[in-house]
Design an enzyme around this catalytic site. Structure first.
Site, PDB file in Angstrom:
ATOM      1  N   THR A 292       0.799  -1.166  -0.054  1.00 25.00           N
ATOM      2  CA  THR A 292       0.026  -0.075   0.040  1.00 25.00           C
ATOM      3  C   THR A 292       0.849   1.305   0.032  1.00 25.00           C
ATOM      4  OG1 THR A 292      -1.776  -1.216   1.145  1.00 25.00           O
ATOM      5  CG2 THR A 292      -1.824   1.416   1.048  1.00 25.00           C
TER       6      THR A 292
ATOM      7  N   SER B  72      -7.307  -0.680  -6.263  1.00 25.49           N
ATOM      8  CA  SER B  72      -6.658  -0.908  -5.043  1.00 25.49           C
ATOM      9  C   SER B  72      -5.265  -1.527  -5.104  1.00 25.49           C
ATOM     10  CB  SER B  72      -7.549  -2.045  -4.548  1.00 25.49           C
ATOM     11  OG  SER B  72      -6.825  -2.660  -3.614  1.00 25.49           O
ATOM     12  N   THR B  73      -4.679  -1.278  -3.920  1.00 29.29           N
ATOM     13  CA  THR B  73      -3.068  -1.742  -4.203  1.00 29.29           C
ATOM     14  C   THR B  73      -3.221  -3.352  -4.477  1.00 29.29           C
ATOM     15  OG1 THR B  73      -2.393  -0.185  -2.388  1.00 29.29           O
ATOM     16  CG2 THR B  73      -1.083  -2.403  -2.691  1.00 29.29           C
ATOM     17  N   ASN B  74      -4.326  -3.892  -4.224  1.00 33.18           N
ATOM     18  CA  ASN B  74      -4.141  -5.403  -4.459  1.00 33.18           C
ATOM     19  C   ASN B  74      -4.565  -5.762  -6.099  1.00 33.18           C
ATOM     20  OD1 ASN B  74      -4.186  -5.365  -1.566  1.00 33.18           O
ATOM     21  ND2 ASN B  74      -6.387  -5.861  -1.507  1.00 33.18           N
TER      22      ASN B  74
ATOM     23  N   HIS C 128      32.547 -39.220 -13.167  1.00 29.54           N
ATOM     24  CA  HIS C 128      32.626 -39.545 -11.575  1.00 29.54           C
ATOM     25  C   HIS C 128      34.138 -38.961 -11.375  1.00 29.54           C
ATOM     26  CE1 HIS C 128      29.424 -42.660 -11.458  1.00 29.54           C
ATOM     27  NE2 HIS C 128      29.774 -42.844 -12.488  1.00 29.54           N
TER      28      HIS C 128
ATOM     29  N   SER D 254      46.285 -14.247  -4.062  1.00 31.11           N
ATOM     30  CA  SER D 254      46.665 -14.254  -2.725  1.00 31.11           C
ATOM     31  C   SER D 254      47.402 -13.145  -1.856  1.00 31.11           C
ATOM     32  CB  SER D 254      47.453 -15.712  -2.337  1.00 31.11           C
ATOM     33  OG  SER D 254      47.849 -15.899  -1.224  1.00 31.11           O
ATOM     34  N   SER D 255      47.162 -12.900  -0.577  1.00 32.21           N
ATOM     35  CA  SER D 255      48.100 -11.920   0.170  1.00 32.21           C
ATOM     36  C   SER D 255      49.337 -12.481   0.544  1.00 32.21           C
ATOM     37  CB  SER D 255      47.014 -11.360   1.183  1.00 32.21           C
ATOM     38  OG  SER D 255      46.707 -12.214   2.101  1.00 32.21           O
TER      39      SER D 255
ATOM     40  N   LYS E 177      50.207 -16.087  -7.403  1.00 30.87           N
ATOM     41  CA  LYS E 177      49.175 -16.839  -7.604  1.00 30.87           C
ATOM     42  C   LYS E 177      48.028 -16.160  -8.195  1.00 30.87           C
ATOM     43  CE  LYS E 177      46.246 -20.259  -4.485  1.00 30.87           C
ATOM     44  NZ  LYS E 177      45.109 -20.229  -5.002  1.00 30.87           N
TER      45      LYS E 177
ATOM     46  N   GLU F 288      34.137 -17.886  -9.615  1.00 35.47           N
ATOM     47  CA  GLU F 288      33.798 -18.042  -8.174  1.00 35.47           C
ATOM     48  C   GLU F 288      32.727 -17.019  -8.219  1.00 35.47           C
ATOM     49  OE1 GLU F 288      38.248 -19.247  -6.344  1.00 35.47           O
ATOM     50  OE2 GLU F 288      37.570 -17.266  -6.303  1.00 35.47           O
TER      51      GLU F 288
END
Length: 468
Positions: free
Chosen positions: A102, A141-143, A189, A319-320, A325, A332
């Site tokens: 609403t 109506s909102t509905n 697999h 990598s830190s 790397k 990801e």
């Protein structure tokens, strides 16, 4: 710098130059949940404007709203459609809200009314000229307006998602063509299976994404059934005779989308099936993308101690602590977007099941979940395509070496020697480390070199011929 507006709750100060009014402001003050305003979704504003324009046109034709008022509201709706960014900050309500939307519906009514008032030469907030409830919301109506606007905006937003998914699919198909002669080992697999091409693998990914594009298009068809004119519960109370048919006809003509009202407006007013269908299709795309990203990450693993069949664009240090790397960050992040979209499908399902009697008051959270799903999946498709797929390259020789050093290619000898003999050959290869060629040609003389070459040439490995 403020004006006083009044509703039956009482008086409230509204910024003097605001196009929104007292009911919008109450919604903003009462609901601070996501800390995100629904003006972040531009199609939501545009959709509401189309719905309100269709309503104003119908009410004008039916003679229940003064022509000059209806025309001013139609003009206001056009402003929101054509200059959405200009008025974006006037939509101030949180995505999540009580009242089944609403506050958002009244936000639209107040902005449209005040734009119309200004257009007619009046002062903002002078609702004796154009009234948010009596004019902008006449016969509504909102509905019925809120869900109809959701349906329209979801079609518009899902078109953007479909385009992004199509571009990702096409990028995968382009790589499939590029790699159509790159021999590699197929795996089941996570074990050696039989040979294929890298192109076939990429084509498979594109094809599986295309399946979900088709599902998204099918879901859009459900969104074309609306309940415009149903008003509060589906009985069309306060709507002029003929209004539902005329309003939905106007909406279809204005948008070019074949909207139709449900045959049962009472059912449609509480039903959330179209949202579930759309959310499920988005989830399907997310599931498929998760699988594609997982495959890509496996094939790119290494660079020296993994499969390393493909090379991904190097986007940032990985990598830190470990110098040099580089991680598959585009895949990801697409994985993570997919997980979020999958989880939000549960939100849609729970909210859709939470309706009672003639209304589902949980549509605001459904809306938020759907828009978030579509937003993150659109961005994930774009990121995966631009940052990864378009720049991926093949390690052709490494792929071929895997094939020729694999015992899995013994499957091609099954028509020659039968399952049991091939199994014995495979076992010897696994236990001794000997190559298949060494066992079959050099030691057991089961095939001549010419026969070996005819079976294990690149084309026969890619497109094996049946041998009886």
């Amino acid at each position: 710098m403020t004006r006083i507006e009044h509703d039956f709750i009482g008086d409230l100060e509204v910024p003097a130059n605001a196009y929104y009014g007292v009911q919008s402001l109450r919604g903003k003050e009462n609901f601070f949940i996501t800390e995100e305003k629904n003006n972040q979704e531009i199609y939501f504003i545009i959709a509401f404007a189309y719905v309100k324009k269709a309503a104003a046109m119908a009410n004008k034709e039916l003679g229940v709203v003064k022509p000059e008022v209806a025309d001013a509201m139609i003009w206001a709706c056009d402003q929101l459609i054509d200059n959405t960014e200009k008025y974006r900050d006037q939509f101030i309500t949180d995505w999540l809200q009580g009242g089944a939307g609403t506050s958002t519906n009244m936000n639209a009514n107040e902005v449209i009314s005040n734009l119309a008032i200004e257009h007619l030469g009046g002062k903002l907030g002078d609702y004796s000229i154009v009234n948010p409830n009596n004019d902008a919301n006449f016969g509504q109506s909102t509905n019925d307006t809120y869900p109809t606007a959701i349906h329209l905006s979801c079609i518009l937003r899902s078109n953007v998602l479909i385009k992004a998914a199509e571009e990702l699919r096409d990028a995968l198909y382009a790589k499939a063509k590029e790699f159509d002669q790159t021999l590699k080992m197929g795996r089941t697999h996570l074990q050696d299976a039989v040979p294929m091409t890298l192109g076939q693998e990429f084509h498979g990914w594109g094809f599986t994404i295309n399946d979900e594009i088709e599902n998204l298009r099918a879901a859009q068809e459900h969104l074309k059934i609306v309940n415009l004119g149903a008003t509060a519960i589906g009985t069309t109370v306060t709507a002029a005779p003929g209004y539902p048919e005329l309003a939905v006809k106007n909406l279809a003509e204005l948008t070019g989308i074949d909207f139709k009202n449900s045959e049962d407006l009472i059912a449609a007013t509480s039903d959330c099936g179209a949202y579930m269908t759309l959310s499920s299709a988005i989830k399907g795309l997310a599931v498929k993308m998760t699988k594609v990203c997982n495959d890509i990450r496996l094939l790119a693993s290494g660079p020296r101690c993994g499969l390393k069949e493909i090379n991904l664009p190097q986007l940032q240090p990985g990598s830190s602590i470990m110098p040099g790397k580089v991680n598959p960050v585009a895949a990801e992040v697409a994985n993570q977007a997919s997980f979020l979209a999958i989880g939000l499908d549960t939100t849609v399902m729970l909210a859709a099941s939470a309706g009672q009697l003639e209304l589902n008051v949980m549509e605001p959270v459904i809306t938020y979940a759907l828009y978030t799903q579509m937003k993150v999946m659109t961005n994930a498709c774009d990121t995966l395509r631009k940052k990864l797929v378009e720049g991926v390259t093949a390690n052709t020789e490494r792929c071929k070496d895997y094939v020729m050093n694999s015992i899995g290619i013994v499957t091609l000898l099954k028509p020659h020697f039968g399952y049991q003999k091939c199994a014995a050959i495979a076992k010897e290869g696994y236990t001794t480390g000997k190559s298949l060629h060494q066992i079959v040609v050099d030691e057991q003389h089961l095939m001549t070199q010419a026969e070996w070459d005819a079976t294990f040439n690149t084309q026969n490995l890619i497109h094996p011929k049946f041998v009886k």
